[in-house]
Design a protein around this motif. Structure first.
Motif, PDB file in Angstrom:
ATOM      1  N   ARG A   1     103.452  30.075  12.459  1.00  0.00           N
ATOM      2  CA  ARG A   1     103.533  31.220  12.916  1.00  0.00           C
ATOM      3  C   ARG A   1     105.120  31.610  13.233  1.00  0.00           C
ATOM      4  NH1 ARG A   1     100.177  32.244  18.061  1.00  0.00           N
ATOM      5  NH2 ARG A   1     101.152  29.959  18.772  1.00  0.00           N
ATOM      6  N   MET A   2     105.182  32.811  12.661  1.00  0.00           N
ATOM      7  CA  MET A   2     106.684  33.257  12.675  1.00  0.00           C
ATOM      8  C   MET A   2     106.545  34.644  13.595  1.00  0.00           C
ATOM      9  SD  MET A   2     108.321  32.018   9.137  1.00  0.00           S
ATOM     10  CE  MET A   2     109.848  31.266   9.743  1.00  0.00           C
ATOM     11  N   VAL A   3     107.688  35.221  13.705  1.00  0.00           N
ATOM     12  CA  VAL A   3     107.906  36.577  14.614  1.00  0.00           C
ATOM     13  C   VAL A   3     108.794  37.294  13.686  1.00  0.00           C
ATOM     14  CG1 VAL A   3     108.809  37.960  16.550  1.00  0.00           C
ATOM     15  CG2 VAL A   3     107.542  35.520  16.815  1.00  0.00           C
ATOM     16  N   LEU A   4     108.222  38.262  13.341  1.00  0.00           N
ATOM     17  CA  LEU A   4     109.103  39.249  12.360  1.00  0.00           C
ATOM     18  C   LEU A   4     110.094  40.291  13.430  1.00  0.00           C
ATOM     19  CD1 LEU A   4     109.647  40.932   9.823  1.00  0.00           C
ATOM     20  CD2 LEU A   4     107.862  42.383  10.207  1.00  0.00           C
ATOM     21  N   GLU A   5     111.408  40.352  13.112  1.00  0.00           N
ATOM     22  CA  GLU A   5     112.136  41.005  14.274  1.00  0.00           C
ATOM     23  C   GLU A   5     113.044  42.222  13.467  1.00  0.00           C
ATOM     24  OE1 GLU A   5     113.014  37.572  17.584  1.00  0.00           O
ATOM     25  OE2 GLU A   5     114.548  37.697  15.982  1.00  0.00           O
ATOM     26  N   ALA A   6     113.413  43.108  14.068  1.00  0.00           N
ATOM     27  CA  ALA A   6     114.149  44.109  13.472  1.00  0.00           C
ATOM     28  C   ALA A   6     115.480  44.457  14.242  1.00  0.00           C
ATOM     29  CB  ALA A   6     113.458  45.384  13.402  1.00  0.00           C
ATOM     30  N   ARG A   7     116.530  44.849  13.469  1.00  0.00           N
ATOM     31  CA  ARG A   7     117.824  44.825  14.362  1.00  0.00           C
ATOM     32  C   ARG A   7     117.803  46.368  15.049  1.00  0.00           C
ATOM     33  NH1 ARG A   7     123.279  43.029  12.688  1.00  0.00           N
ATOM     34  NH2 ARG A   7     124.687  44.629  13.871  1.00  0.00           N
ATOM     35  N   SER A   8     118.308  46.201  16.203  1.00  0.00           N
ATOM     36  CA  SER A   8     118.400  47.424  16.927  1.00  0.00           C
ATOM     37  C   SER A   8     119.715  47.750  17.700  1.00  0.00           C
ATOM     38  CB  SER A   8     116.996  47.551  18.155  1.00  0.00           C
ATOM     39  OG  SER A   8     117.361  48.738  18.911  1.00  0.00           O
TER      40      SER A   8
ATOM     41  N   ALA B   1     120.523  43.885  19.386  1.00  0.00           N
ATOM     42  CA  ALA B   1     119.388  43.377  19.967  1.00  0.00           C
ATOM     43  C   ALA B   1     118.482  43.201  18.847  1.00  0.00           C
ATOM     44  CB  ALA B   1     118.942  44.299  21.225  1.00  0.00           C
ATOM     45  N   TRP B   2     117.651  42.377  18.829  1.00  0.00           N
ATOM     46  CA  TRP B   2     116.491  41.947  17.990  1.00  0.00           C
ATOM     47  C   TRP B   2     115.112  42.481  18.598  1.00  0.00           C
ATOM     48  CZ3 TRP B   2     117.353  41.471  12.856  1.00  0.00           C
ATOM     49  CH2 TRP B   2     118.533  41.384  12.270  1.00  0.00           C
ATOM     50  N   VAL B   3     114.259  43.163  18.061  1.00  0.00           N
ATOM     51  CA  VAL B   3     113.144  43.466  18.609  1.00  0.00           C
ATOM     52  C   VAL B   3     111.976  43.051  17.882  1.00  0.00           C
ATOM     53  CG1 VAL B   3     111.797  45.654  19.165  1.00  0.00           C
ATOM     54  CG2 VAL B   3     114.140  45.939  19.332  1.00  0.00           C
ATOM     55  N   ALA B   4     110.983  42.429  18.623  1.00  0.00           N
ATOM     56  CA  ALA B   4     109.690  41.775  17.795  1.00  0.00           C
ATOM     57  C   ALA B   4     108.950  42.828  17.442  1.00  0.00           C
ATOM     58  CB  ALA B   4     109.261  40.748  18.716  1.00  0.00           C
ATOM     59  N   LEU B   5     108.479  43.014  16.064  1.00  0.00           N
ATOM     60  CA  LEU B   5     107.503  43.605  15.569  1.00  0.00           C
ATOM     61  C   LEU B   5     106.306  43.179  15.334  1.00  0.00           C
ATOM     62  CD1 LEU B   5     109.784  45.121  12.466  1.00  0.00           C
ATOM     63  CD2 LEU B   5     109.516  46.067  14.726  1.00  0.00           C
ATOM     64  N   GLY B   6     106.024  41.850  15.280  1.00  0.00           N
ATOM     65  CA  GLY B   6     104.838  41.215  15.347  1.00  0.00           C
ATOM     66  C   GLY B   6     104.808  39.707  14.791  1.00  0.00           C
ATOM     67  N   GLU B   7     103.800  39.274  14.847  1.00  0.00           N
ATOM     68  CA  GLU B   7     103.767  37.819  14.421  1.00  0.00           C
ATOM     69  C   GLU B   7     103.072  37.744  13.203  1.00  0.00           C
ATOM     70  OE1 GLU B   7     101.516  35.536  17.254  1.00  0.00           O
ATOM     71  OE2 GLU B   7     103.459  35.326  18.521  1.00  0.00           O
ATOM     72  N   VAL B   8     103.471  36.851  12.225  1.00  0.00           N
ATOM     73  CA  VAL B   8     102.733  36.560  10.972  1.00  0.00           C
ATOM     74  C   VAL B   8     102.704  35.197  10.771  1.00  0.00           C
ATOM     75  CG1 VAL B   8     104.126  38.749   9.888  1.00  0.00           C
ATOM     76  CG2 VAL B   8     105.130  36.471   9.879  1.00  0.00           C
ATOM     77  N   TRP B   9     101.889  34.774   9.915  1.00  0.00           N
ATOM     78  CA  TRP B   9     101.528  33.417   9.579  1.00  0.00           C
ATOM     79  C   TRP B   9     102.357  33.127   7.934  1.00  0.00           C
ATOM     80  CZ3 TRP B   9      99.718  29.560  12.412  1.00  0.00           C
ATOM     81  CH2 TRP B   9      99.297  29.926  13.741  1.00  0.00           C
ATOM     82  N   ALA B  10     102.861  32.034   7.726  1.00  0.00           N
ATOM     83  CA  ALA B  10     103.843  31.967   6.676  1.00  0.00           C
ATOM     84  C   ALA B  10     103.799  30.613   6.241  1.00  0.00           C
ATOM     85  CB  ALA B  10     105.096  32.274   6.923  1.00  0.00           C
ATOM     86  N   ALA B  11     104.184  30.398   4.932  1.00  0.00           N
ATOM     87  CA  ALA B  11     104.490  29.101   4.351  1.00  0.00           C
ATOM     88  C   ALA B  11     105.756  29.249   4.059  1.00  0.00           C
ATOM     89  CB  ALA B  11     103.744  28.861   2.978  1.00  0.00           C
ATOM     90  N   VAL B  12     106.667  28.043   4.160  1.00  0.00           N
ATOM     91  CA  VAL B  12     108.060  27.994   3.849  1.00  0.00           C
ATOM     92  C   VAL B  12     108.503  27.064   3.016  1.00  0.00           C
ATOM     93  CG1 VAL B  12     110.258  27.929   5.079  1.00  0.00           C
ATOM     94  CG2 VAL B  12     108.543  29.125   6.421  1.00  0.00           C
ATOM     95  N   VAL B  13     109.252  27.322   1.857  1.00  0.00           N
ATOM     96  CA  VAL B  13     109.488  26.395   0.805  1.00  0.00           C
ATOM     97  C   VAL B  13     111.057  26.366   0.942  1.00  0.00           C
ATOM     98  CG1 VAL B  13     109.371  25.732  -1.462  1.00  0.00           C
ATOM     99  CG2 VAL B  13     107.464  26.694  -0.517  1.00  0.00           C
TER     100      VAL B  13
END
Length: 112
Positions: free
Chosen positions: A9-16, A28-40
């Protein structure tokens, strides 16, 4: 393509930019939402400026697909956060022809 295991579970963030109270702006970084991911992870390297040394690891992060323009679709310049770990996104593309998954090419910077 077999379905990836999206177990992190990761949080997608956008720069503001926000006013700093002195007539300028701070990042500042603003959270846009959570995503489920696979990391390689890929290969690492050392980088950074003279005063700062950073270890850098390229990573491919796979997540569920989202149409272009959707707020849930990551963009270059945004980042993914997993706890204290940060993954600035460099590029995003579809992982499969049907667009069911996206691949984010990112890097994890680790202070050395």
């Amino acid at each position: 393509m077999s379905a990836p295991r999206l177990t992190r579970r990761m949080v997608l963030e956008a720069r503001s930019e926000v006013p700093d109270g002195a007539g300028g702006f701070a990042v500042a970084w603003v959270a846009l939402g959570e995503v489920w991911a696979a990391v390689v992870p890929g290969t690492g390297r050392e980088g950074g400026a003279e005063a700062v040394s950073l270890g850098e690891v390229a990573v491919k992060i796979t997540l569920r697909g989202a149409p272009e323009g959707a707020p849930s679709r990551p963009l270059p310049g945004q980042r993914l956060r997993e706890g204290g770990r940060l993954f600035p996104i460099l590029a995003v593309t579809e992982a499969d022809a049907a667009g069911r998954y996206l691949t984010c090419f990112a890097r994890e910077e680790v202070p050395a």
